[in-house]
Design an enzyme around this catalytic site. Structure first.
Site, PDB file in Angstrom:
ATOM      1  CB  ALA A  19      -0.949  -0.004   1.198  1.00 14.75           C
ATOM      2  CD  GLU A 121      -5.015 -18.184  -1.848  1.00 15.76           C
ATOM      3  OE1 GLU A 121      -5.540 -17.365  -1.062  1.00 15.76           O
ATOM      4  OE2 GLU A 121      -3.850 -18.067  -2.254  1.00 15.76           O
ATOM      5  CG  HIS A 242      -3.877 -18.721   7.483  1.00 16.82           C
ATOM      6  ND1 HIS A 242      -3.708 -20.059   7.216  1.00 16.82           N
ATOM      7  CD2 HIS A 242      -3.852 -18.088   6.284  1.00 16.82           C
ATOM      8  CE1 HIS A 242      -3.588 -20.236   5.916  1.00 16.82           C
ATOM      9  NE2 HIS A 242      -3.671 -19.053   5.321  1.00 16.82           N
ATOM     10  NE  ARG A 288      -7.129 -17.267   4.520  1.00 12.07           N
ATOM     11  CZ  ARG A 288      -6.299 -16.306   4.122  1.00 12.07           C
ATOM     12  NH1 ARG A 288      -6.289 -15.147   4.758  1.00 12.07           N
ATOM     13  NH2 ARG A 288      -5.483 -16.506   3.098  1.00 12.07           N
ATOM     14  NE  ARG A 384      -7.071 -10.854   4.494  1.00 14.16           N
ATOM     15  CZ  ARG A 384      -6.293 -11.788   3.954  1.00 14.16           C
ATOM     16  NH1 ARG A 384      -6.479 -12.160   2.699  1.00 14.16           N
ATOM     17  NH2 ARG A 384      -5.350 -12.372   4.669  1.00 14.16           N
TER      18      ARG A 384
END
Length: 415
Positions: A19, A121, A242, A288, A384
């Site tokens: 970023a 994923e 995670h 997740r 997320r």
């Protein structure tokens, strides 16, 4: 007692991940930029991102599908308008990383402009993860750091730890930001950096947890500084875990990418049973939060210290070629994932909340912007979607670069 040294710049960026670097490169042709980073310039969560960056490139994929997957994983708490904005911008910005800065994403063939190889994923209904083997973040960081080092209008100062933001009171009684105090670690002195626009790109807060995939720099500094200044923050209760961190006393929280499950890896119990079978329609590729909770429940039920990610049924040469870094790290610990399942456990991974921003990274405090993991754009909601983090970072950096000039080029006259 000596007075505090003061540095002036037109743009102050705190953080040197995707970023911060991307934003700096977008504005440096028209503004001077100073980047502060608390360790070395390559030290950021970006560097450790293995999986990739999600964007719609497959003809069988669609913006609607990517938006749907993001909202579904976010448990209905995402801001749909920002999600759609980010997903629509994604292909343009990801292509630009390769074209403009030389990021070497994996392609189908060696020709320039060949299609990207797309991974899949957890939580994704389609293959849409653009990657560089299992070292995507390191490759993006390499390319952007090299571009920043070549630009004459950008200065990077390593080993400068931001302490607090500088503020002023506007005539209407509101607070504005005009830079920060930072500790110059090498010279052991506090330095003031003054700028009309300050951009927080400081990353998340994963290191507040004992067990985390995050590097030591991820201590939530940007969120804390913005909060103390009075900026709006939100969703700080949503810390993503995670599911698959390497379980080994010498592993130091090494991440085992979700991309392994995307290529057919199966989570198994200590007895060898398929852990996620009948527990979610997507099996080992479930979102997740779902997988992490199931692993936690299994460990509490069985009393075992870990579960296992099984890749042994896949082609051994493919495993080494697709995941060279993970394979090499596991081998140093005596784990050959071509023949032996990998022991894994969940750990803190990503800060879904942060400093509240709009589409262009503006916070509620004039002169202060936030981009990347430090920000809460509404992209992630309660959880997320895999590989949406790098997407959000580049989208917010792009938007902030389009609008930062509205804060001017000089500090407020009353400072």
């Amino acid at each position: 007692m000596p007075s505090t040294q003061v540095h002036r710049t037109q743009t102050l960026v705190l953080g040197s991940g995707l970023a911060g670097l991307y934003f700096a490169l977008q504005v440096a042709d028209r503004r001077s930029v100073t980047i502060l980073t608390k360790h070395q310039r390559e030290s950021s969560n970006t560097r450790w991102a293995q999986g990739g960056i999600s964007a719609v490139f497959d003809p069988e994929d669609s913006v609607e599908a990517h938006v749907h997957d993001t909202l579904e994983v976010g448990a209905g708490l995402c801001r749909e308008d920002f999600v759609r904005y980010a997903v629509e911008l994604g292909p343009k910005l990801v292509s630009g990383l390769a074209r403009d800065f030389g990021v070497q994403f994996d392609r189908v063939g060696n020709e320039d402009g060949a299609p990207f190889v797309l991974g899949r994923e957890g939580g994704h209904s389609q293959r849409r993860v653009v990657h560089h083997r299992d070292m995507t973040g390191a490759e993006i960081e390499r390319a952007l750091v090299e571009a920043v080092e070549r630009h004459p209008n950008i200065t990077i100062l390593e080993h400068h730890d931001a302490i607090d933001l500088l503020s002023f009171r506007k005539v209407d009684g509101t607070t504005g930001c005009f830079g920060c105090y930072a500790l110059d670690i090498v010279h052991d002195r506090v330095v003031a950096f003054v700028a009309p626009v300050t951009v927080l790109a400081t990353g998340g807060a994963g290191k507040v947890y004992r067990y985390t995939s995050n590097p030591h720099v991820a201590t939530g500094d940007g969120i804390a500084m913005a909060y103390r200044l009075g900026a709006e923050v939100g969703n700080l209760e949503f810390m993503q875990f995670h599911p698959t961190i390497l379980f080994h006393p010498d592993a130091k929280s090494f991440l085992i990418s979700e991309a392994l499950r995307g290529e057919g890896g199966i989570l198994r119990t200590d007895e060898g049973a398929d852990l996620m079978k009948d527990r979610h329609p997507m099996g080992s590729l479930a979102p997740r939060d779902v997988v992490a909770r199931e692993i936690d429940a299994e460990l509490k039920r069985s009393g075992k210290p870990c579960v296992f990610l099984d890749m042994t049924h896949l082609d051994p040469d493919f495993i080494v070629d697709r995941f060279p870094a993970i394979h090499a790290r596991c081998m140093t610990l005596g784990i050959d994932m071509r023949r032996t399942p990998i022991p894994v456990v969940p750990a803190a991974h990503y800060t879904c909340g942060g400093v509240v921003v709009d589409h262009q990274g503006r916070t509620s405090v004039p002169g202060l912007m936030a981009i990347g993991e430090v920000a809460m754009s509404g992209m992630h909601g309660a959880c997320r979607l895999a590989s949406n983090s790098l997407l959000e970072a580049v989208v917010l950096a792009y938007g902030a670069a389009q609008t930062c000039d509205e804060f001017g080029r000089e500090p407020p006259p009353q400072v």
